[in-house]
Design a protein around this motif. Structure first.
Motif, PDB file in Angstrom:
ATOM      1  N   MET A 104       0.844  -1.208   0.000  1.00 44.63           N
ATOM      2  CA  MET A 104       0.000   0.000   0.000  1.00 44.63           C
ATOM      3  C   MET A 104       0.874   1.251   0.000  1.00 44.63           C
ATOM      4  SD  MET A 104      -3.096   0.983   2.594  1.00 44.63           S
ATOM      5  CE  MET A 104      -2.108   1.371   4.032  1.00 44.63           C
ATOM      6  N   ILE A 105       0.523   2.201  -0.847  1.00 40.50           N
ATOM      7  CA  ILE A 105       1.278   3.460  -0.891  1.00 40.50           C
ATOM      8  C   ILE A 105       0.719   4.399   0.183  1.00 40.50           C
ATOM      9  CG2 ILE A 105       1.970   5.405  -2.336  1.00 40.50           C
ATOM     10  CD1 ILE A 105       1.618   3.689  -4.753  1.00 40.50           C
ATOM     11  N   THR A 106       1.567   4.849   1.092  1.00 42.10           N
ATOM     12  CA  THR A 106       1.121   5.705   2.196  1.00 42.10           C
ATOM     13  C   THR A 106       1.793   7.068   2.108  1.00 42.10           C
ATOM     14  OG1 THR A 106       2.921   5.007   3.615  1.00 42.10           O
ATOM     15  CG2 THR A 106       0.903   3.688   3.701  1.00 42.10           C
ATOM     16  N   TYR A 107       1.440   7.939   3.055  1.00 40.65           N
ATOM     17  CA  TYR A 107       2.079   9.253   3.123  1.00 40.65           C
ATOM     18  C   TYR A 107       3.596   9.132   3.295  1.00 40.65           C
ATOM     19  CZ  TYR A 107      -1.738  12.667   3.116  1.00 40.65           C
ATOM     20  OH  TYR A 107      -2.763  13.501   2.755  1.00 40.65           O
ATOM     21  N   GLU A 108       4.049   8.043   3.962  1.00 38.37           N
ATOM     22  CA  GLU A 108       5.495   7.901   4.177  1.00 38.37           C
ATOM     23  C   GLU A 108       6.262   7.896   2.848  1.00 38.37           C
ATOM     24  OE1 GLU A 108       7.320   8.092   6.909  1.00 38.37           O
ATOM     25  OE2 GLU A 108       5.535   8.401   8.136  1.00 38.37           O
ATOM     26  N   TRP A 109       5.659   7.335   1.797  1.00 41.75           N
ATOM     27  CA  TRP A 109       6.304   7.328   0.481  1.00 41.75           C
ATOM     28  C   TRP A 109       6.456   8.756  -0.028  1.00 41.75           C
ATOM     29  CZ3 TRP A 109       5.710   2.726  -3.219  1.00 41.75           C
ATOM     30  CH2 TRP A 109       5.518   1.534  -2.505  1.00 41.75           C
ATOM     31  N   THR A 150     -14.762   3.403  -8.766  1.00 42.63           N
ATOM     32  CA  THR A 150     -14.635   2.141  -9.488  1.00 42.63           C
ATOM     33  C   THR A 150     -14.102   1.098  -8.504  1.00 42.63           C
ATOM     34  OG1 THR A 150     -12.336   2.480 -10.144  1.00 42.63           O
ATOM     35  CG2 THR A 150     -14.023   3.361 -11.632  1.00 42.63           C
ATOM     36  N   PRO A 151     -14.124  -0.184  -8.878  1.00 39.84           N
ATOM     37  CA  PRO A 151     -13.633  -1.228  -7.969  1.00 39.84           C
ATOM     38  C   PRO A 151     -12.155  -1.049  -7.604  1.00 39.84           C
ATOM     39  CG  PRO A 151     -14.891  -2.198  -9.762  1.00 39.84           C
ATOM     40  CD  PRO A 151     -14.719  -0.752 -10.091  1.00 39.84           C
ATOM     41  N   LEU A 152     -11.474  -0.130  -8.316  1.00 38.74           N
ATOM     42  CA  LEU A 152     -10.052   0.115  -8.042  1.00 38.74           C
ATOM     43  C   LEU A 152      -9.811   0.394  -6.555  1.00 38.74           C
ATOM     44  CD1 LEU A 152      -8.019   0.077 -10.341  1.00 38.74           C
ATOM     45  CD2 LEU A 152      -7.902   2.558 -10.216  1.00 38.74           C
ATOM     46  N   GLY A 153     -10.771   1.116  -5.939  1.00 40.09           N
ATOM     47  CA  GLY A 153     -10.626   1.483  -4.535  1.00 40.09           C
ATOM     48  C   GLY A 153     -10.556   0.269  -3.632  1.00 40.09           C
ATOM     49  N   GLY A 154     -11.174  -0.825  -4.061  1.00 33.47           N
ATOM     50  CA  GLY A 154     -11.195  -2.029  -3.237  1.00 33.47           C
ATOM     51  C   GLY A 154      -9.840  -2.720  -3.165  1.00 33.47           C
ATOM     52  N   THR A 155      -8.914  -2.325  -4.053  1.00 37.97           N
ATOM     53  CA  THR A 155      -7.620  -3.002  -4.068  1.00 37.97           C
ATOM     54  C   THR A 155      -6.751  -2.589  -2.887  1.00 37.97           C
ATOM     55  OG1 THR A 155      -6.684  -1.246  -5.404  1.00 37.97           O
ATOM     56  CG2 THR A 155      -7.592  -3.137  -6.591  1.00 37.97           C
ATOM     57  N   GLY A 156      -7.092  -1.443  -2.264  1.00 39.33           N
ATOM     58  CA  GLY A 156      -6.297  -0.985  -1.128  1.00 39.33           C
ATOM     59  C   GLY A 156      -4.891  -0.583  -1.530  1.00 39.33           C
ATOM     60  N   LEU A 157      -4.739  -0.137  -2.784  1.00 40.45           N
ATOM     61  CA  LEU A 157      -3.407   0.237  -3.275  1.00 40.45           C
ATOM     62  C   LEU A 157      -2.900   1.499  -2.579  1.00 40.45           C
ATOM     63  CD1 LEU A 157      -1.203  -0.310  -5.433  1.00 40.45           C
ATOM     64  CD2 LEU A 157      -2.471   1.223  -6.950  1.00 40.45           C
ATOM     65  N   LEU A 158      -3.822   2.445  -2.331  1.00 42.20           N
ATOM     66  CA  LEU A 158      -3.435   3.723  -1.727  1.00 42.20           C
ATOM     67  C   LEU A 158      -4.002   3.811  -0.306  1.00 42.20           C
ATOM     68  CD1 LEU A 158      -4.367   5.992  -4.775  1.00 42.20           C
ATOM     69  CD2 LEU A 158      -2.225   4.812  -4.351  1.00 42.20           C
ATOM     70  N   GLU A 159      -3.295   4.541   0.552  1.00 41.52           N
ATOM     71  CA  GLU A 159      -3.746   4.733   1.925  1.00 41.52           C
ATOM     72  C   GLU A 159      -5.140   5.376   1.910  1.00 41.52           C
ATOM     73  OE1 GLU A 159      -0.924   6.940   4.220  1.00 41.52           O
ATOM     74  OE2 GLU A 159      -2.189   6.943   6.012  1.00 41.52           O
ATOM     75  N   ALA A 160      -6.035   4.864   2.754  1.00 41.50           N
ATOM     76  CA  ALA A 160      -7.420   5.324   2.746  1.00 41.50           C
ATOM     77  C   ALA A 160      -7.505   6.820   3.051  1.00 41.50           C
ATOM     78  CB  ALA A 160      -8.229   4.537   3.778  1.00 41.50           C
ATOM     79  N   ARG A 161      -8.365   7.528   2.325  1.00 49.31           N
ATOM     80  CA  ARG A 161      -8.642   8.957   2.490  1.00 49.31           C
ATOM     81  C   ARG A 161      -7.417   9.844   2.250  1.00 49.31           C
ATOM     82  NH1 ARG A 161     -10.631   6.717   6.741  1.00 49.31           N
ATOM     83  NH2 ARG A 161      -9.136   7.729   8.124  1.00 49.31           N
ATOM     84  N   ARG A 162      -6.338   9.274   1.738  1.00 45.60           N
ATOM     85  CA  ARG A 162      -5.144  10.058   1.449  1.00 45.60           C
ATOM     86  C   ARG A 162      -4.867  10.033  -0.049  1.00 45.60           C
ATOM     87  NH1 ARG A 162      -5.770  11.377   6.040  1.00 45.60           N
ATOM     88  NH2 ARG A 162      -4.444  10.925   7.835  1.00 45.60           N
ATOM     89  N   GLU A 163      -5.848   9.523  -0.841  1.00 44.50           N
ATOM     90  CA  GLU A 163      -5.532   9.194  -2.224  1.00 44.50           C
ATOM     91  C   GLU A 163      -5.209  10.424  -3.070  1.00 44.50           C
ATOM     92  OE1 GLU A 163      -8.292   8.166  -0.693  1.00 44.50           O
ATOM     93  OE2 GLU A 163      -9.940   9.312  -1.551  1.00 44.50           O
ATOM     94  N   THR A 164      -5.862  11.575  -2.802  1.00 43.31           N
ATOM     95  CA  THR A 164      -5.637  12.718  -3.700  1.00 43.31           C
ATOM     96  C   THR A 164      -4.185  13.194  -3.655  1.00 43.31           C
ATOM     97  OG1 THR A 164      -7.928  13.399  -3.468  1.00 43.31           O
ATOM     98  CG2 THR A 164      -6.413  15.032  -4.319  1.00 43.31           C
TER      99      THR A 164
END
Lengths: 223, 316
Positions: free
Chosen positions: B1-6, B113-127
């Motif tokens: 998962m990509i987080t703010y730390e990245w 889209t279902p993309l959000g379900g993948t959990g690729l990006l940290e929740a609510r931090r995607e923008t």
């Protein structure tokens, strides 16, 4: 009630008025406020450090500067000016009013990241406004050029602030909802966001009118 | 998962690069300032609160004593820029548009889209994360397309960040001040004071005090978000909604907008008012605020009228 922590506010106001370095002013105000509220000085430094660290995301946005700088190296600002110079009937007033509408509408649709000072105003909107002003009014003194650029930045701000709350899924709407819900008044975000529309229309009328008046004033200031 | 730390690592790398380039030119103040900021981004999550606090004090000491100055990194001349602009044309806008389009379209795609379900990006931090990805994509694309020298993005970025100087961290510092104000209970004190000056029985005057409190407290804090809970708890809810029976949706929504009128009037809202003055290299630090006064004051009056009409006259 202990009103002493308000001294921090006085420091901020005085410090800005006396044109001390704002970072010095802000940190002094934070230290004084904390100590006057009865906190241990070490605890104040800790609170400051924690809050600074927790808010690093605010300064992350500077990573866009290499992109903007690189494009400026290859003439982005010159191209933005060229685009306006080639446009018939383009005036600073019309350009900024159009940008105001664009910024309000895109913000109202949740696209508030489309504008902004580093990514849009400096490389595009400000040079375009300056070029349009020079095109209509001839060469302008530096002071007038600064005023045009400042008006471009002001237009971005007004468009953002008085557009974004029409979008229901935005932090400020959610904050209002949370505060009223905690007090026992459940509201939906949509109920709140429709009430941002009258102010948005007023903002467009007032700021748009001022932009056009500013353009006319620049013209009449010329001999 | 990509987080703010990245993102923080990315920003840390940018600031570290600017610190090293400053060091090479023996601009010690700039090198120390951007170097400390890089340290904050790389290591801040692992440092103690006190160490972060000392880092803040060091940053402020460097900036406060004039340690951060403008620089002149190698760049192109105005003539060369005009020639490039003529050759490259409107395609120059494309990389600049990649960043906002990635942030906006990416956020919409990710959330709807279902993309959000993948959990690729940290929740609510995607923008903000997508903004970072957009920057990387735009930079890579522009470098390949323009065949710019390898150090050009770092040098051009340094030209801009040095022109902004200490103002670059003022918004973050003000957020930290807001946190200290909150701990010290400044909001409650202001709320109590505002509540104490309310004239009894006049709805219109209460609306005026509410809206003036929102604007004034926002000017002090630089942020309407800090003012809103305080003014709502002091005046908005107990008086306007409960005592006078006003429409809560109007009072909440337009009350916040009355606060926004204050945002455009204060140097405390640095990222909107002070930073652009630096970015546009204006002589007067308050030039942007000066252009906003004439809009904010009548607009504040409009907001008072909208609250009065919408929440009371038309509601009852």
């Amino acid at each position: 009630m202990n009103a002493w922590p308000l001294a921090g506010i006085a420091i901020v106001v005085l410090g800005f008025a006396l044109r001390f370095n704002p970072l010095l002013v802000v940190v002094s105000a934070a230290l004084v406020t904390g100590v006057l509220a009865g906190l241990d000085p070490i605890a104040v430094v800790e609170a400051l450090g924690k809050a600074f660290n927790d808010n690093r995301y605010i300064s992350v946005t500077w990573i866009i500067l290499p992109v903007i700088g690189l494009l400026e190296r290859y003439g982005l600002q010159q191209r933005a000016r060229g685009l306006i110079e080639g446009m018939r009937g383009a005036t600073m007033g019309r350009l900024l009013v159009a940008y105001l509408a664009f910024r309000q509408i895109t913000s109202a649709l949740g696209m508030k990241d489309i504008g902004g000072h580093p990514q849009a105003v400096r490389p595009l909107v400000a040079p375009m406004a300056e070029a349009a002003a020079v095109k209509t009014h001839g060469d302008l003194p530096d002071k007038a050029r600064d005023e045009v650029k400042a008006m471009a930045a002001a237009t971005d701000n007004v468009g953002l602030f008085f557009g974004e709350d029409i979008f229901f899924a935005i932090a400020s709407i959610l904050l209002i909802q949370g505060v009223f819900e905690a007090a026992g008044y459940p509201l939906t975000p949509l109920q709140l966001s429709v009430w941002a529309i009258p102010s948005a229309l007023c903002a467009f009328a007032i700021h748009g009118g001022r932009i056009l008046a500013f353009d006319r004033r620049l013209g009449s200031a010329r001999p | 998962m990509i987080t703010y730390e990245w993102l923080y690592a990315l920003a840390g790398a940018a600031f570290a690069g600017w610190a090293l380039l400053s060091l090479r030119e023996q601009r010690w103040g700039n090198a120390a300032f951007w170097g400390l900021l890089a340290a904050s981004f790389f290591a801040g999550s692992h440092l103690s609160d006190f160490a972060n606090g000392v880092l803040v004090l060091a940053l402020v000491a460097i900036a406060g004593f004039g340690g951060v100055r403008r620089s002149n990194p190698p760049t192109t001349s105005p003539e060369q820029r005009a020639a490039h602009a003529a050759r490259l044309g409107n395609r120059l806008f494309a990389p600049a548009l990649v960043v906002p389009v990635t942030a906006v379209a990416g956020t919409l795609l990710y959330n709807y889209t279902p993309l959000g379900g993948t959990g690729l990006l940290e929740a609510r931090r995607e923008t903000l994360i997508l903004f970072g990805l957009g920057v990387v994509a735009a930079l890579a694309g522009a470098m390949v397309w323009l065949r710019a020298p390898l150090l050009a993005p770092a040098q051009e970025g340094r030209r801009l960040i040095d022109s902004i100087g200490w103002a670059a961290i003022l918004p973050q510092m003000l957020a930290a001040l807001g946190a200290v104000f909150a701990i010290a209970g400044v909001g409650e004190i202001i709320g109590a004071l505002a509540g104490a000056i309310i004239p009894e029985g006049s709805v219109l005057l209460t609306v005026v005090v509410f809206a003036a409190g929102m604007a004034a407290f926002t000017m002090i804090m630089g942020n309407a978000f800090a003012a809103f809970p305080v003014m709502a708890a002091a005046i908005g809810i107990p008086l306007l909604v409960e005592a006078y029976g006003g429409n809560p949706a109007v009072i909440g929504a337009v009350g916040m907008l009355a606060g926004f009128c204050g945002t455009v009037l204060t140097p405390m809202a640095a990222n909107f008012n002070i930073v652009p003055a630096a970015l546009l290299e204006l002589q007067d630090q308050n030039a942007v605020i000066r252009q906003q006064v004439g809009t904010a004051v009548p607009l504040w009056v409009c907001n008072v009228v909208i609250i009065y009409l919408g929440a009371f006259v038309l509601w009852n």
